[in-house]
Design an enzyme around this catalytic site. Structure first.
Site, mmCIF file in Angstrom:
data_model
loop_
_atom_site.group_PDB
_atom_site.id
_atom_site.type_symbol
_atom_site.label_atom_id
_atom_site.label_comp_id
_atom_site.label_asym_id
_atom_site.label_seq_id
_atom_site.Cartn_x
_atom_site.Cartn_y
_atom_site.Cartn_z
ATOM 1 N N ARG A 129 8.054 26.896 -7.053
ATOM 2 C CA ARG A 129 7.969 27.483 -5.708
ATOM 3 C C ARG A 129 8.083 26.403 -4.620
ATOM 4 O O ARG A 129 8.760 26.597 -3.613
ATOM 5 C CB ARG A 129 6.654 28.241 -5.573
ATOM 6 C CG ARG A 129 6.444 28.903 -4.218
ATOM 7 C CD ARG A 129 5.110 29.617 -4.176
ATOM 8 N NE ARG A 129 5.098 30.747 -5.085
ATOM 9 C CZ ARG A 129 5.482 31.975 -4.758
ATOM 10 N NH1 ARG A 129 5.909 32.231 -3.535
ATOM 11 N NH2 ARG A 129 5.428 32.959 -5.638
ATOM 12 N N TYR A 237 8.012 29.495 -19.148
ATOM 13 C CA TYR A 237 9.375 28.987 -18.980
ATOM 14 C C TYR A 237 9.300 27.574 -18.413
ATOM 15 O O TYR A 237 8.313 27.186 -17.800
ATOM 16 C CB TYR A 237 10.239 29.887 -18.085
ATOM 17 C CG TYR A 237 9.647 30.263 -16.751
ATOM 18 C CD1 TYR A 237 9.776 29.448 -15.629
ATOM 19 C CD2 TYR A 237 8.979 31.477 -16.599
ATOM 20 C CE1 TYR A 237 9.257 29.813 -14.401
ATOM 21 C CE2 TYR A 237 8.453 31.862 -15.373
ATOM 22 C CZ TYR A 237 8.589 31.026 -14.285
ATOM 23 O OH TYR A 237 8.075 31.395 -13.060
ATOM 24 N N ASP A 314 6.485 39.607 2.095
ATOM 25 C CA ASP A 314 5.212 40.135 1.615
ATOM 26 C C ASP A 314 4.414 40.822 2.710
ATOM 27 O O ASP A 314 3.525 41.630 2.413
ATOM 28 C CB ASP A 314 4.365 39.009 1.005
ATOM 29 C CG ASP A 314 4.806 38.646 -0.398
ATOM 30 O OD1 ASP A 314 5.644 39.379 -0.970
ATOM 31 O OD2 ASP A 314 4.327 37.630 -0.929
#
Length: 425
Positions: A129, A237, A314
């Site tokens: 991120r 991952y 968001d």
């Protein structure tokens, strides 16, 4: 079925020359300097707007770990000339694999290779991120976005000719339009929608670990692995060109179900995962337990603002993470606004643009929010539902799953992009 993506009509990076950066399409004020806010600023700057972004923290930055970015969003990053950077610092997994976290059996596999990229016109990328945020931040700086820190906006006053955002320290910021990209706990949403975040009862433990510090069988992990269990799951991952392993463990908190004020602690975490497959238990040893995050979303709203004030990301449509679309939908918001402004024939009529924006985005994001909850239920199936899930998915071949993914990796933004390529814009 009809082809979703045509490399002839919409080849890679052909949108890079479509901006109107030399035009004056008005002043835009963006509240929130996260990924969604920066993406909105970048897109609108490319369409000729003068954009200011304010962030309440002392510096621009992101917290958290990994992001999965589907082709509906990597297409957008490509249109801004950023996909090569994202691919370089991220990882392109080979598959998304669902495994039963009790038995260890493979339940489903979605191939992400050449056939996937040809179908959707862009790759599936996983990235830290903070790395994506840094790429967007640098792109905004290079594009001339005004970036301001230490500003908390308390309210926005809307007039016929513009907006005035009022900060907690008394400063005001005037603009033609204000975009609220201030996240799940949006201050602006309180006045526009008036609802509250909805606790899911699930808790996440997450973190990254250097690849050399994980068990041998995970060091060469080239897939996104989702271990699904009754009321819990683990996602794994690799990130940062494969140098670290990202892991997120999520479970329904018994304490939340009892109504406890404090819930989701380490004791619950260990108890819930006690019966999982040995490979999952081994992986969980590398998951940090010093902090956990209760998971929230909101119910889809049918109103995000109007006239000269609107929510995005968001703040507009927070969703649970089960479809890995929170970031992707914020990027879709940003690209949609960019296109609508860019396509204005003369002076931008912001009330019209925001009406078009919400008409396009509200149905799309409501579907993603709702189906994210549904997919969470599928992942966390218990008892006979778990058995039925595994049996049904075992009869679906990998590329057949593309038919079930078209709705999410295509969508209205792709339609807008194709429309522009048809008209030669």
């Amino acid at each position: 079925m009809a082809e979703l993506y045509s490399p002839i009509l919409y080849p890679r990076s052909t949108l890079l020359g479509m901006s109107k950066c030399d035009l004056d399409n008005g002043r835009v004020f963006v509240v929130g300097g996260g990924i969604g806010g920066l993406a909105t600023a970048l897109g609108l700057t490319k369409s000729g707007c003068s954009v200011t972004v304010v962030e309440q923290a002392g510096e621009f930055g992101e917290i958290g770990a990994g992001l999965q970015i589907g082709p509906n969003a990597t297409r957008i990053l490509d249109s801004w000339g950023l996909l090569d950077k994202v691919e370089t610092i991220g990882v392109l997994p080979n598959n998304i694999v669902m495994r039963d976290a009790i038995s260890g059996e493979e339940v489903a596999r979605l191939p992400l290779g050449e056939a996937f990229r040809e179908r959707y016109g862009a790759p599936y990328v996983v990235i830290h991120r903070t790395d994506l945020h840094a790429i967007l931040l640098q792109a905004c700086r290079e594009a001339g976005v005004d970036l301001v820190t230490d500003v908390r906006i308390d309210r926005v006053e809307v007039g016929d000719a513009g907006t005035s955002a009022v900060a907690s320290d008394g400063r005001t910021f005037d603009a033609d339009v204000t975009v609220g990209a201030d996240g799940l706990h949006s201050v602006l949403r309180r006045t526009i929608v008036g609802d509250e975040p909805v606790p899911s009862g699930y808790v996440a433990y997450r973190g990254t670990v250097p690849i050399e510090n994980v068990p041998e069988h995970d060091r060469k992990l080239d897939d996104v692995i989702v271990w699904v269990g009754p009321g819990w799951h683990l996602v794994q991952y690799r990130l940062r060109a494969g140098k670290v392993l990202n892991q997120v463990a999520v479970f329904e908190s018994p304490g939340f179900l009892r109504g406890d004020a404090e819930f989701g602690g380490v004791d619950e975490f260990r108890a819930v995962f006690a019966e999982c497959h040995p490979q999952v238990r081994s992986a969980l040893e590398a998951v940090g337990t010093d902090k956990h995050w209760p998971l929230y979303d909101r119910r889809p709203a049918d109103f995000w603002g109007e006239n000269r004030l609107v929510l995005t990301g968001d703040a507009a449509h927070p969703m649970l993470q089960y479809l890995a679309q929170g970031c992707c939908q914020a990027l879709e918001d940003a690209k949609t606004l960019e296109i609508l402004v860019d396509d204005a024939d003369t002076t931008v009529q912001w009330p019209t643009v925001l009406e078009q924006f919400t008409e396009s985005r509200i149905p799309r994001t409501a579907e993603v929010q709702t189906k994210a909850r549904m997919f969470g239920d599928i992942c966390h199936a218990r008892g006979i539902n778990r058995v039925l899930r595994n049996e049904l998915l075992s009869h679906v071949n990998g590329t057949d799953l593309y038919d079930y993914a078209d709705w999410i990796y295509g969508g209205p933004v792709l339609d807008l992009l194709k429309s522009r390529s048809h008209t030669g814009v």
